[in-house]
Design a protein around this motif. Structure first.
Motif, PDB file in Angstrom:
ATOM      1  N   ASN A  40     -12.102-132.473 -21.030  1.00  0.00           N
ATOM      2  CA  ASN A  40     -13.200-132.922 -21.906  1.00  0.00           C
ATOM      3  C   ASN A  40     -12.729-133.930 -22.955  1.00  0.00           C
ATOM      4  O   ASN A  40     -13.183-133.917 -24.095  1.00  0.00           O
ATOM      5  CB  ASN A  40     -13.874-131.728 -22.598  1.00  0.00           C
ATOM      6  CG  ASN A  40     -14.685-130.900 -21.620  1.00  0.00           C
ATOM      7  OD1 ASN A  40     -15.342-131.456 -20.720  1.00  0.00           O
ATOM      8  ND2 ASN A  40     -14.641-129.592 -21.760  1.00  0.00           N
ATOM      9  N   ARG A  41     -11.801-134.781 -22.529  1.00  0.00           N
ATOM     10  CA  ARG A  41     -11.330-135.845 -23.426  1.00  0.00           C
ATOM     11  C   ARG A  41     -11.879-137.172 -22.904  1.00  0.00           C
ATOM     12  O   ARG A  41     -11.155-138.037 -22.383  1.00  0.00           O
ATOM     13  CB  ARG A  41      -9.804-135.840 -23.488  1.00  0.00           C
ATOM     14  CG  ARG A  41      -9.264-134.599 -24.203  1.00  0.00           C
ATOM     15  CD  ARG A  41      -7.777-134.497 -24.154  1.00  0.00           C
ATOM     16  NE  ARG A  41      -7.095-135.662 -24.697  1.00  0.00           N
ATOM     17  CZ  ARG A  41      -5.776-135.782 -24.792  1.00  0.00           C
ATOM     18  NH1 ARG A  41      -5.003-134.781 -24.399  1.00  0.00           N
ATOM     19  NH2 ARG A  41      -5.230-136.866 -25.288  1.00  0.00           N
ATOM     20  N   GLN A  42     -13.232-137.319 -23.027  1.00  0.00           N
ATOM     21  CA  GLN A  42     -13.930-138.476 -22.448  1.00  0.00           C
ATOM     22  C   GLN A  42     -13.474-139.822 -23.014  1.00  0.00           C
ATOM     23  O   GLN A  42     -13.314-140.782 -22.249  1.00  0.00           O
ATOM     24  CB  GLN A  42     -15.450-138.320 -22.628  1.00  0.00           C
ATOM     25  CG  GLN A  42     -16.063-137.193 -21.830  1.00  0.00           C
ATOM     26  CD  GLN A  42     -16.032-135.871 -22.557  1.00  0.00           C
ATOM     27  OE1 GLN A  42     -15.628-135.808 -23.718  1.00  0.00           O
ATOM     28  NE2 GLN A  42     -16.471-134.803 -21.894  1.00  0.00           N
ATOM     29  N   PRO A  43     -13.214-139.930 -24.321  1.00  0.00           N
ATOM     30  CA  PRO A  43     -12.766-141.236 -24.836  1.00  0.00           C
ATOM     31  C   PRO A  43     -11.458-141.699 -24.187  1.00  0.00           C
ATOM     32  O   PRO A  43     -11.308-142.885 -23.875  1.00  0.00           O
ATOM     33  CB  PRO A  43     -12.591-140.980 -26.332  1.00  0.00           C
ATOM     34  CG  PRO A  43     -13.507-139.841 -26.633  1.00  0.00           C
ATOM     35  CD  PRO A  43     -13.462-138.982 -25.423  1.00  0.00           C
ATOM     36  N   ASP A  44     -10.518-140.779 -23.997  1.00  0.00           N
ATOM     37  CA  ASP A  44      -9.248-141.144 -23.358  1.00  0.00           C
ATOM     38  C   ASP A  44      -9.467-141.550 -21.905  1.00  0.00           C
ATOM     39  O   ASP A  44      -8.849-142.506 -21.412  1.00  0.00           O
ATOM     40  CB  ASP A  44      -8.265-139.975 -23.435  1.00  0.00           C
ATOM     41  CG  ASP A  44      -7.797-139.693 -24.845  1.00  0.00           C
ATOM     42  OD1 ASP A  44      -7.562-140.661 -25.593  1.00  0.00           O
ATOM     43  OD2 ASP A  44      -7.669-138.514 -25.208  1.00  0.00           O
ATOM     44  N   ALA A  45     -10.347-140.821 -21.214  1.00  0.00           N
ATOM     45  CA  ALA A  45     -10.639-141.151 -19.814  1.00  0.00           C
ATOM     46  C   ALA A  45     -11.293-142.524 -19.730  1.00  0.00           C
ATOM     47  O   ALA A  45     -10.933-143.359 -18.881  1.00  0.00           O
ATOM     48  CB  ALA A  45     -11.546-140.082 -19.210  1.00  0.00           C
ATOM     49  N   ALA A  46     -12.272-142.780 -20.623  1.00  0.00           N
ATOM     50  CA  ALA A  46     -12.979-144.074 -20.609  1.00  0.00           C
ATOM     51  C   ALA A  46     -12.029-145.221 -20.926  1.00  0.00           C
ATOM     52  O   ALA A  46     -12.074-146.284 -20.282  1.00  0.00           O
ATOM     53  CB  ALA A  46     -14.110-144.033 -21.646  1.00  0.00           C
TER      54      ALA A  46
END
Length: 321
Positions: free
Chosen positions: A259-265
């Motif tokens: 749930n670390r969406q900013p890092d994934a994006a």
């Protein structure tokens, strides 16, 4: 009666000879006086102990021990049918091979025999004769010492069996399982080491072992299964490991899972930007940008939901007041 010396004081050596001669004859009175004259207080104490023994055979045996005639003392004890005293004497001397031999003749209890086996095992262990040491440790059920022998013999399958083989394995929760796990981990046997740590009830050590041996997927799996509190830090380290190996899409999946969406994006956009710059696969770049946007949107929605819950809670509290 004790010999009478002349007026000149005899040298201490003569008193010693007299004390030893009297002791050999069990002339305790003369022996005690002579020991006092040559200031041998250990000899005086011996005489007092002998005086308390009513059995002449025991007295002779104790005198033989004093003069270091141990075989004679053993024979005297055997003649009295007191093999137990012979065993005790050999144990005091640290002659564990002889203790084992005598115990095999029907005297001595299991505890004494086990003690002999352990000490003989130590004798061989100190001389790096691991195989012989292991045999005696096994006889004494000294598993902790066996573990060291098996490790030094590089019998890692036997070592792993202490954690996995139903016929040989240690009981669940045994502290020795951590010892087994440490030895197996030190030679890179991650799977077997993890099994040992888990059976010993040490999840953290099992996860640390996986991290140390770069078994990150297994480490994450264990952390999720056992609700490991430091899982976020573990995922971060795993992601760094994947990135260092150039496995960026796997790192993206890991970020999404955590749930670390900013890092994934950010990572998706970075990969897409490289594709656009190199004009190698524009369709692929477009797909990655879309995925990055979706991750940002997901993060935004999650943030709004959390804020909404917080606002509702505050309003509810005010209404109650």
């Amino acid at each position: 009666a004790a010999p009478v010396f002349g007026e000149n004081k005899p040298p201490p050596r003569l008193w010693r000879l007299l004390s030893e001669s009297a002791l050999d004859r069990l002339d305790l009175q003369t022996a005690e006086k002579a020991f006092v004259r040559c200031a041998d207080y250990q000899g005086v104490q011996l005489v007092k102990r002998l005086a308390q023994l009513s059995d002449k055979g025991k007295q002779k045996a104790e005198v033989a021990v004093y003069f270091k005639r141990f075989d004679e003392a053993e024979r005297l004890y055997k003649d009295m049918d007191r093999l137990d005293l012979a065993i005790q004497m050999r144990a005091r001397l640290g002659d564990w091979f002889r203790v084992m031999h005598l115990a095999g003749q029907g005297a001595g209890d299991d505890q004494m025999l086990n003690q002999a086996h352990v000490n003989i095992g130590d004798y061989y262990f100190d001389r790096q004769l691991w195989g012989k040491a292991n045999q005696y440790y096994e006889l004494a059920s000294a598993t902790g010492k066996q573990i060291e022998c098996l490790y030094n013999l590089e019998l890692y399958d036997h070592l792993a069996a202490l954690a996995s083989n139903p016929e040989r394995q240690l009981p669940e929760g045994s502290p020795l399982l951590s010892m087994v796990g440490e030895r197996l981990a030190s030679v890179g046997l991650a799977e077997q080491a993890v099994e040992a740590f888990l059976r010993g009830g040490d999840v953290k050590q099992a996860i640390d072992c996986c991290v140390l041996l770069n078994k990150w997927d297994k480490a994450v799996e264990l952390a999720e299964q056992h609700d490991f509190p430091q899982i976020e830090g573990l995922l971060t380290k795993y992601a760094e490991h994947l990135l260092s190996k150039g496995r960026r899409m796997e790192a993206v999946e890991l970020y999404r899972k955590a749930n670390r969406q900013p890092d994934a994006a950010k990572l998706l956009a970075e990969i897409a930007g490289e594709l656009v710059k190199g004009k190698s696969n524009l369709l692929r770049a477009r797909q990655l940008y879309v995925l990055a946007a979706l991750e940002v949107e997901k993060f935004r929605n999650n943030t709004l939901n959390i804020q909404g819950i917080g606002t509702t809670t505050v309003m509810g509290t005010k209404a109650t007041m």
